[in-house]
Design a protein around this motif. Structure first.
Motif, PDB file in Angstrom:
ATOM      1  N   ASN A 184       0.801  -1.220   0.000  1.00 46.20           N
ATOM      2  CA  ASN A 184       0.000   0.000   0.000  1.00 46.20           C
ATOM      3  C   ASN A 184       0.834   1.271   0.000  1.00 46.20           C
ATOM      4  N   HIS A 185       2.155   1.130  -0.066  1.00 47.28           N
ATOM      5  CA  HIS A 185       2.995   2.317  -0.156  1.00 47.28           C
ATOM      6  C   HIS A 185       2.755   2.991  -1.514  1.00 47.28           C
ATOM      7  N   PRO A 186       2.708   4.318  -1.555  1.00 48.99           N
ATOM      8  CA  PRO A 186       2.458   5.003  -2.838  1.00 48.99           C
ATOM      9  C   PRO A 186       3.432   4.609  -3.950  1.00 48.99           C
ATOM     10  N   ALA A 187       4.698   4.348  -3.588  1.00 46.19           N
ATOM     11  CA  ALA A 187       5.675   3.957  -4.606  1.00 46.19           C
ATOM     12  C   ALA A 187       5.351   2.591  -5.187  1.00 46.19           C
ATOM     13  N   ALA A 188       4.779   1.707  -4.360  1.00 49.35           N
ATOM     14  CA  ALA A 188       4.356   0.394  -4.843  1.00 49.35           C
ATOM     15  C   ALA A 188       3.095   0.518  -5.694  1.00 49.35           C
ATOM     16  N   LEU A 189       2.122   1.275  -5.198  1.00 51.51           N
ATOM     17  CA  LEU A 189       0.850   1.435  -5.915  1.00 51.51           C
ATOM     18  C   LEU A 189       1.012   2.176  -7.242  1.00 51.51           C
ATOM     19  N   LYS A 190       2.090   2.889  -7.403  1.00 53.29           N
ATOM     20  CA  LYS A 190       2.370   3.580  -8.658  1.00 53.29           C
ATOM     21  C   LYS A 190       2.695   2.581  -9.769  1.00 53.29           C
ATOM     22  N   ARG A 191       3.078   1.345  -9.358  1.00 53.88           N
ATOM     23  CA  ARG A 191       3.553   0.355 -10.329  1.00 53.88           C
ATOM     24  C   ARG A 191       2.827  -0.983 -10.253  1.00 53.88           C
ATOM     25  N   HIS A 192       2.321  -1.326  -9.082  1.00 52.67           N
ATOM     26  CA  HIS A 192       1.659  -2.615  -8.868  1.00 52.67           C
ATOM     27  C   HIS A 192       0.247  -2.349  -8.372  1.00 52.67           C
ATOM     28  N   ASN A 193      -0.736  -2.936  -9.021  1.00 52.25           N
ATOM     29  CA  ASN A 193      -2.140  -2.566  -8.781  1.00 52.25           C
ATOM     30  C   ASN A 193      -2.332  -1.072  -9.051  1.00 52.25           C
ATOM     31  N   ALA A 194      -1.653  -0.624 -10.089  1.00 50.97           N
ATOM     32  CA  ALA A 194      -1.657   0.800 -10.435  1.00 50.97           C
ATOM     33  C   ALA A 194      -2.885   1.138 -11.276  1.00 50.97           C
ATOM     34  N   ARG A 195      -3.590   2.155 -10.873  1.00 53.59           N
ATOM     35  CA  ARG A 195      -4.761   2.576 -11.630  1.00 53.59           C
ATOM     36  C   ARG A 195      -4.337   3.240 -12.941  1.00 53.59           C
ATOM     37  N   VAL A 196      -5.067   2.943 -13.989  1.00 52.81           N
ATOM     38  CA  VAL A 196      -4.835   3.548 -15.299  1.00 52.81           C
ATOM     39  C   VAL A 196      -5.877   4.637 -15.497  1.00 52.81           C
ATOM     40  N   THR A 197      -5.426   5.857 -15.692  1.00 54.86           N
ATOM     41  CA  THR A 197      -6.343   6.978 -15.910  1.00 54.86           C
ATOM     42  C   THR A 197      -6.067   7.607 -17.269  1.00 54.86           C
ATOM     43  N   ASN A 198      -7.077   8.278 -17.819  1.00 56.51           N
ATOM     44  CA  ASN A 198      -6.881   8.953 -19.103  1.00 56.51           C
ATOM     45  C   ASN A 198      -6.539  10.422 -18.875  1.00 56.51           C
ATOM     46  N   TRP A 199      -6.485  11.183 -19.964  1.00 52.64           N
ATOM     47  CA  TRP A 199      -6.058  12.585 -19.859  1.00 52.64           C
ATOM     48  C   TRP A 199      -7.047  13.447 -19.087  1.00 52.64           C
ATOM     49  N   ARG A 200      -8.278  12.976 -18.914  1.00 52.37           N
ATOM     50  CA  ARG A 200      -9.260  13.715 -18.112  1.00 52.37           C
ATOM     51  C   ARG A 200      -9.290  13.234 -16.665  1.00 52.37           C
ATOM     52  N   GLY A 201      -8.419  12.293 -16.342  1.00 51.55           N
ATOM     53  CA  GLY A 201      -8.381  11.779 -14.983  1.00 51.55           C
ATOM     54  C   GLY A 201      -9.399  10.695 -14.706  1.00 51.55           C
ATOM     55  N   VAL A 202     -10.032  10.172 -15.746  1.00 54.37           N
ATOM     56  CA  VAL A 202     -11.030   9.127 -15.579  1.00 54.37           C
ATOM     57  C   VAL A 202     -10.336   7.789 -15.362  1.00 54.37           C
ATOM     58  N   ASP A 203     -10.779   7.042 -14.352  1.00 53.17           N
ATOM     59  CA  ASP A 203     -10.220   5.722 -14.054  1.00 53.17           C
ATOM     60  C   ASP A 203     -10.646   4.732 -15.140  1.00 53.17           C
ATOM     61  N   CYS A 204      -9.658   4.157 -15.829  1.00 51.64           N
ATOM     62  CA  CYS A 204      -9.951   3.281 -16.968  1.00 51.64           C
ATOM     63  C   CYS A 204      -9.610   1.820 -16.735  1.00 51.64           C
ATOM     64  N   GLY A 205      -8.732   1.549 -15.776  1.00 47.74           N
ATOM     65  CA  GLY A 205      -8.308   0.166 -15.594  1.00 47.74           C
ATOM     66  C   GLY A 205      -7.206   0.037 -14.564  1.00 47.74           C
ATOM     67  N   VAL A 206      -6.480  -1.074 -14.634  1.00 48.59           N
ATOM     68  CA  VAL A 206      -5.458  -1.355 -13.628  1.00 48.59           C
ATOM     69  C   VAL A 206      -4.329  -2.188 -14.229  1.00 48.59           C
ATOM     70  N   ILE A 207      -3.104  -1.945 -13.762  1.00 56.90           N
ATOM     71  CA  ILE A 207      -1.942  -2.768 -14.087  1.00 56.90           C
ATOM     72  C   ILE A 207      -1.644  -3.600 -12.850  1.00 56.90           C
ATOM     73  N   GLN A 208      -1.642  -4.914 -13.004  1.00 53.95           N
ATOM     74  CA  GLN A 208      -1.524  -5.790 -11.837  1.00 53.95           C
ATOM     75  C   GLN A 208      -0.764  -7.054 -12.186  1.00 53.95           C
ATOM     76  N   SER A 209      -0.443  -7.818 -11.149  1.00 60.07           N
ATOM     77  CA  SER A 209       0.184  -9.127 -11.356  1.00 60.07           C
ATOM     78  C   SER A 209      -0.797 -10.055 -12.070  1.00 60.07           C
ATOM     79  N   ALA A 210      -0.254 -10.908 -12.927  1.00 61.24           N
ATOM     80  CA  ALA A 210      -1.086 -11.925 -13.567  1.00 61.24           C
ATOM     81  C   ALA A 210      -1.484 -12.973 -12.547  1.00 61.24           C
ATOM     82  N   ALA A 211      -2.569 -13.650 -12.784  1.00 60.98           N
ATOM     83  CA  ALA A 211      -3.029 -14.704 -11.885  1.00 60.98           C
ATOM     84  C   ALA A 211      -1.938 -15.766 -11.739  1.00 60.98           C
ATOM     85  N   GLY A 212      -1.620 -16.115 -10.494  1.00 59.76           N
ATOM     86  CA  GLY A 212      -0.596 -17.124 -10.241  1.00 59.76           C
ATOM     87  C   GLY A 212       0.810 -16.587 -10.105  1.00 59.76           C
TER      88      GLY A 212
END
Length: 332
Positions: A301-329
């Motif tokens: 839950n550290h911001p540096a971790a969340l910036k890269r793992h379980n990281a929210r993907v937003t567009n240029w308007r700041g809309v939440d579009c998705g997530v970058i996360q570990s693959a299953a397994g």
């Protein structure tokens, strides 16, 4: 398993949009695999991830002490910096102490990725020089060693004594014969090894404090320098710097181009190496964060971790579009 496995996923809405596949190994101080994903024997170029290995001869030769190098300079020798003033000024001061100049470097000019430095350069009508190259710290370390041994000026040639020492260092610490080399972005040879070999090399560094031989002492000094000066290893906003700070300097990590990342975990005497097959840094940063979380050295839950793992993907308007996360397994 000999094929790369899914390690990182990007989900947009409810659909899997893309995957990053790769290989990873965690190795212990005895040189044995603790856990592996994909093919441990996959041959890779470590790229910049093994700069601390390339810096071993700088200390072992006596050059570091002969020129009274500081811990900060040793961290810079291991760096892939972004050309910020703290990096370029340090390189130029170091070269001045050697009675050398940026013209003696063989890494080539590179546009700084630091926004302030690049903005100032444009406003002043200047062009990048070799001190801005992200490998200029490593190359200044090369020049220090070269001056100490009285080597020829073309220190990047594969048959130069410096490069022979570098090859010996990676083969010895990885316990793996290199099958060959490629020319890196900075013009120095980059000696290939396996993902397992690279992890074993990092485990050598992680367990170095418990040994008294010259190579282990050098490895321990370099690890400590990287942990003490994370800003010199990369720079502000960069994964290496932010994640090392997030772990309170307990772990040294280093990225390499084309999807390579390593970690040195002294408290557990573990070495980690990974390679994302498609070369994407987005994938390697997420994967190394996932492995560090698994090892209990990085707070998920550290911001540096969340910036890269379980990281929210937003567009240029700041809309939440998705997530970058570990693959299953991964990394189960």
């Amino acid at each position: 398993m000999t094929q790369p496995i899914p390690m990182v996923e990007l989900w947009r809405g409810e659909r899997l949009e893309s995957q990053h596949l790769g290989h990873a190994v965690i190795c212990d101080e005895t040189g044995q695999i603790v856990q592996a994903w994909g093919d441990p024997e996959a041959i890779i170029y470590p790229r910049s991830s093994y700069k601390m290995v390339q810096a071993l001869p700088l200390i072992e030769s006596g050059a570091a002490d002969a020129f009274s190098l500081s811990e900060k300079q040793l961290a810079l020798a291991c760096s892939s910096h972004q050309g910020a003033y703290i990096h370029t000024n340090a390189v130029r001061d170091w070269l001045h102490d050697l009675d050398l100049s940026v013209d003696d470097l063989r890494c080539g000019p590179q546009k700084p990725s630091d926004k302030e430095a690049y903005h100032d350069m444009i406003c002043a009508g200047e062009t990048p020089c070799q001190s801005h190259n992200n490998c200029s710290g490593k190359h200044t370390g090369f020049l220090t060693l070269n001056k100490h041994i009285g080597g020829g000026t073309e220190y990047i040639e594969v048959d130069h004594p410096l490069q022979k020492a570098m090859r010996d260092a990676i083969e010895d610490t990885s316990q793996t014969d290199s099958p060959g080399y490629g020319i890196d972005g900075c013009s120095a040879p980059n000696f290939a090894t396996t993902v397992f070999g690279l992890a074993r090399s990092m485990a050598f560094f992680a367990s170095a404090s418990g040994r008294s031989d010259a190579r282990s002492k050098a490895a321990d000094r370099l690890t400590n320098a990287m942990r003490a000066y994370p800003e010199m290893v990369a720079g502000e906003t960069r994964a290496c710097t932010e994640l090392m700070r997030a772990m309170d300097g307990k772990v040294a990590i280093k990225t390499g181009a084309d999807g390579v990342f390593v970690a040195i975990v002294p408290e557990q005497k573990l070495g980690v190496a990974l390679k994302i097959s498609d070369g994407a840094s987005r994938g390697s940063e997420c994967a190394i964060a996932a492995l560090l979380i698994k090892l209990g050295v990085l707070d998920a839950n550290h911001p540096a971790a969340l910036k890269r793992h379980n990281a929210r993907v937003t567009n240029w308007r700041g809309v939440d579009c998705g997530v970058i996360q570990s693959a299953a397994g991964f990394p189960a």
